[in-house]
Design a protein around this motif. Structure first.
Motif, PDB file in Angstrom:
ATOM      1  N   GLY A  73       0.831  -1.201   0.000  1.00  0.00           N
ATOM      2  CA  GLY A  73       0.000   0.000   0.000  1.00  0.00           C
ATOM      3  C   GLY A  73       0.864   1.249   0.000  1.00  0.00           C
ATOM      4  N   HIS A  74       0.279   2.347  -0.476  1.00  0.00           N
ATOM      5  CA  HIS A  74       1.020   3.608  -0.400  1.00  0.00           C
ATOM      6  C   HIS A  74       0.564   4.392   0.817  1.00  0.00           C
ATOM      7  CE1 HIS A  74      -2.327   6.069  -2.046  1.00  0.00           C
ATOM      8  NE2 HIS A  74      -2.520   5.104  -2.926  1.00  0.00           N
ATOM      9  N   SER A  75       1.530   5.018   1.480  1.00  0.00           N
ATOM     10  CA  SER A  75       1.242   5.724   2.729  1.00  0.00           C
ATOM     11  C   SER A  75       0.780   7.152   2.500  1.00  0.00           C
ATOM     12  CB  SER A  75       2.497   5.749   3.605  1.00  0.00           C
ATOM     13  OG  SER A  75       3.534   6.476   2.959  1.00  0.00           O
ATOM     14  N   ALA A 105     -10.353   5.448   2.022  1.00  0.00           N
ATOM     15  CA  ALA A 105     -10.484   4.524   0.887  1.00  0.00           C
ATOM     16  C   ALA A 105      -9.134   4.347   0.192  1.00  0.00           C
ATOM     17  CB  ALA A 105     -11.533   5.056  -0.095  1.00  0.00           C
ATOM     18  N   ASP A 106      -8.445   5.450  -0.036  1.00  0.00           N
ATOM     19  CA  ASP A 106      -7.207   5.449  -0.856  1.00  0.00           C
ATOM     20  C   ASP A 106      -6.012   5.875  -0.038  1.00  0.00           C
ATOM     21  OD1 ASP A 106      -5.485   5.460  -2.978  1.00  0.00           O
ATOM     22  OD2 ASP A 106      -6.216   7.319  -3.844  1.00  0.00           O
ATOM     23  N   MET A 107      -5.327   4.924   0.610  1.00  0.00           N
ATOM     24  CA  MET A 107      -5.651   3.539   0.782  1.00  0.00           C
ATOM     25  C   MET A 107      -5.188   3.039   2.126  1.00  0.00           C
ATOM     26  SD  MET A 107      -2.902   1.666  -1.751  1.00  0.00           S
ATOM     27  CE  MET A 107      -3.122   0.074  -0.958  1.00  0.00           C
ATOM     28  N   LYS A 108      -5.455   3.886   3.135  1.00  0.00           N
ATOM     29  CA  LYS A 108      -5.040   3.496   4.486  1.00  0.00           C
ATOM     30  C   LYS A 108      -5.949   2.420   5.078  1.00  0.00           C
ATOM     31  CE  LYS A 108      -2.580   7.787   5.517  1.00  0.00           C
ATOM     32  NZ  LYS A 108      -2.611   9.087   6.227  1.00  0.00           N
ATOM     33  N   ASP A 137       4.866   8.757  -1.921  1.00  0.00           N
ATOM     34  CA  ASP A 137       4.790   9.490  -3.191  1.00  0.00           C
ATOM     35  C   ASP A 137       4.151   8.705  -4.339  1.00  0.00           C
ATOM     36  OD1 ASP A 137       5.832  11.711  -2.024  1.00  0.00           O
ATOM     37  OD2 ASP A 137       7.749  11.704  -3.080  1.00  0.00           O
ATOM     38  N   GLU A 138       3.175   7.845  -4.007  1.00  0.00           N
ATOM     39  CA  GLU A 138       2.430   7.174  -5.082  1.00  0.00           C
ATOM     40  C   GLU A 138       1.567   8.176  -5.832  1.00  0.00           C
ATOM     41  OE1 GLU A 138      -0.906   4.924  -7.011  1.00  0.00           O
ATOM     42  OE2 GLU A 138      -0.973   6.560  -5.568  1.00  0.00           O
ATOM     43  N   GLU A 139       0.975   9.088  -5.063  1.00  0.00           N
ATOM     44  CA  GLU A 139      -0.015  10.006  -5.634  1.00  0.00           C
ATOM     45  C   GLU A 139       0.605  11.073  -6.535  1.00  0.00           C
ATOM     46  OE1 GLU A 139      -2.996   9.427  -5.631  1.00  0.00           O
ATOM     47  OE2 GLU A 139      -3.670   8.452  -3.798  1.00  0.00           O
ATOM     48  N   VAL A 140       1.906  11.174  -6.548  1.00  0.00           N
ATOM     49  CA  VAL A 140       2.543  12.163  -7.417  1.00  0.00           C
ATOM     50  C   VAL A 140       3.337  11.461  -8.521  1.00  0.00           C
ATOM     51  CG1 VAL A 140       2.541  14.104  -5.821  1.00  0.00           C
ATOM     52  CG2 VAL A 140       4.382  12.442  -5.669  1.00  0.00           C
ATOM     53  N   GLY A 165      -3.466  -3.183  -2.364  1.00  0.00           N
ATOM     54  CA  GLY A 165      -4.814  -2.999  -1.815  1.00  0.00           C
ATOM     55  C   GLY A 165      -5.466  -1.673  -2.133  1.00  0.00           C
ATOM     56  N   GLU A 166      -5.278  -1.173  -3.360  1.00  0.00           N
ATOM     57  CA  GLU A 166      -6.006   0.031  -3.789  1.00  0.00           C
ATOM     58  C   GLU A 166      -7.505  -0.265  -3.752  1.00  0.00           C
ATOM     59  OE1 GLU A 166      -5.231   3.091  -4.808  1.00  0.00           O
ATOM     60  OE2 GLU A 166      -3.062   3.012  -5.103  1.00  0.00           O
ATOM     61  N   PRO A 167      -8.330   0.765  -3.565  1.00  0.00           N
ATOM     62  CA  PRO A 167      -9.769   0.504  -3.439  1.00  0.00           C
ATOM     63  C   PRO A 167     -10.399   0.004  -4.741  1.00  0.00           C
ATOM     64  CG  PRO A 167      -9.335   2.877  -3.496  1.00  0.00           C
ATOM     65  CD  PRO A 167      -8.000   2.196  -3.415  1.00  0.00           C
TER      66      PRO A 167
HETATM   67 ZN   LIG Z   1      -4.173   5.023  -4.184  1.00  0.00          ZN
END
Ligand SMILES: [Zn+2]
Length: 394
Positions: A73-75, A105-108, A137-140, A165-167
């Motif tokens: 997962g990304h933090s 949801a995304d994604m904690k 830094d997944e979201e960037v 485990g992305e939603p």
């Molecule tokens: Zn995500």
């Protein structure tokens, strides 16, 4: 012994860390490291160059060795700036069976569930290793996880299967589009607009190149379709353009930021290579006749490869078995699964929560989805204890 926390309680703790990508994720990572240490699990951190951010890798159970499953997962989360939230985005709040907060949801949500199962895993003695990987830094543009994956098979064990485990509302996703974000800079020759013959307009060249990008992507749209994606073809966007200073000055410089999102059959070079070839062959020669210093350069700002579906994927087979699903799905958002696949793992996306909630004000995950995600992990642990044999195919 550590403290046993349920998924919701862990989620409450994770949401309280503001891990917007622009900020350090270390407070969250250190909390996870301490939590795992409480259960006798050692974490390994892989920092970025600044030292302000880190990926975390830990073997939760089954031995510090190659093989097995990595739960990933990304933090980081996207910003809340400019969004209208009913309650504080960094305080988990329940309303009508829904848990609100940035990153629920995304994604904690998935990360929280994985951490909540640590006591079970420690007690379970699975036949194969179960690892955990948290990125930054997944979201960037998925720029954190490559640092971690560089160490896979070297300082870190090489898992066989990655579950990201992305939603997906617990649907099994075996294909996602890639993304390539770019900045093109066109350099021409400035002059008074009455002297067109002694000038090279960077804006006119940029416009021609943008039109060619549209033509190339349009051709791929017709020839390389991938049913299951919405839409089922490669897309592009020119997101920003900046050039020129006044109506009577031929512009010297034009910069535009653009992206394309390829379906798995389209390689990055199918687009980028052809755009650069067009600039070199069609645009630059006449520009350089007037001004030898004319240039068109394209810089890759971020890229994440697509997740390519495969019929003999053990990740796919396992996720189908655990969810009882009878079909897979493709998603148009970019994710880290393509990176994990590129690092030699069989990868699949399956996680609780609805992607429609991601990045939204009042982002939430339902208790129902949290329970479904928990049941998936409980099934995974049972399977790892009783069976643990990865099989290709679905
Ligand atoms: Zn995500």
């Amino acid at each position: 012994m550590g403290e046993r926390l349920d998924g919701r309680t862990v989620l409450e703790k994770l949401i309280a860390f503001d891990t917007t990508s622009a900020r350090s994720n270390l407070p969250l990572i250190e909390w996870v490291r301490d939590y795992l240490a409480g259960w006798g699990i050692e974490s390994r951190l892989v920092h970025d160059a600044s030292g302000e951010k880190a990926n975390l890798f830990a073997t939760l159970a089954g031995g510090d060795r190659d093989g097995g499953i990595v739960l990933s997962g990304h933090s980081d989360v996207v910003p809340v700036a400019g969004q209208d939230w009913t309650s504080d985005p960094f305080t988990l709040v329940e309303r009508d069976g829904l848990l609100f907060g940035r990153g629920t949801a995304d994604m904690k949500g998935f990360i929280a569930l994985a951490l909540s199962r640590v006591p079970d895993l420690v007690a379970a003695e699975p036949k194969i290793p179960i690892h955990l990987a948290l990125s930054f830094d997944e979201e960037v543009g998925c720029i954190g996880v490559p640092h971690l994956l560089e160490q896979i098979g070297r300082a870190l064990p090489q898992p066989a299967v990655a579950i990201i485990g992305e939603p997906t509302s617990m649907r099994v996703v075996d294909a996602h589009k890639g993304i390539c974000a770019l900045r093109t800079t066109v350099t021409g020759l400035e002059a008074h607009s009455s002297r067109q013959h002694k000038s090279v307009s960077a804006v006119v060249a940029a416009a021609a190149l943008i039109s060619e990008i549209g033509r190339i992507v349009g051709e791929l749209r017709a020839t390389k379709r991938h049913e299951g994606f919405d839409p089922p073809y490669t897309t592009f966007n020119i997101g920003r353009i900046d050039g020129g200073t006044a109506v009577n000055i031929v512009p010297r410089r034009c910069v535009f930021d653009w992206e394309f999102r390829p379906v798995p059959a389209v390689a990055f070079d199918d687009v980028l290579g052809r755009v650069e070839a067009y600039a070199e062959a069609a645009l630059l020669p006449p520009m350089r006749e007037i001004f030898p210093g004319a240039a068109i350069t394209t810089e890759v700002l971020a890229q994440a490869p697509p997740l390519v579906p495969s019929d003999d994927s053990p990740a796919f087979a396992l996720a189908m078995r655990l969810t009882g699903a009878n079909r897979t799905h493709a998603v148009s958002f970019a994710a880290e699964a393509g990176h994990f696949q590129g690092a030699g793992m069989s990868a699949v996306i399956c996680g609780p929560g609805d992607i429609a909630q991601a990045h939204q004000p009042d982002e939430f995950i339902s208790m129902e989805q949290l329970d479904a995600g928990g049941a998936f992990l409980d099934g995974l642990i049972r399977w790892a204890v009783e069976d643990g044999r990865l099989k290709p195919g679905g």
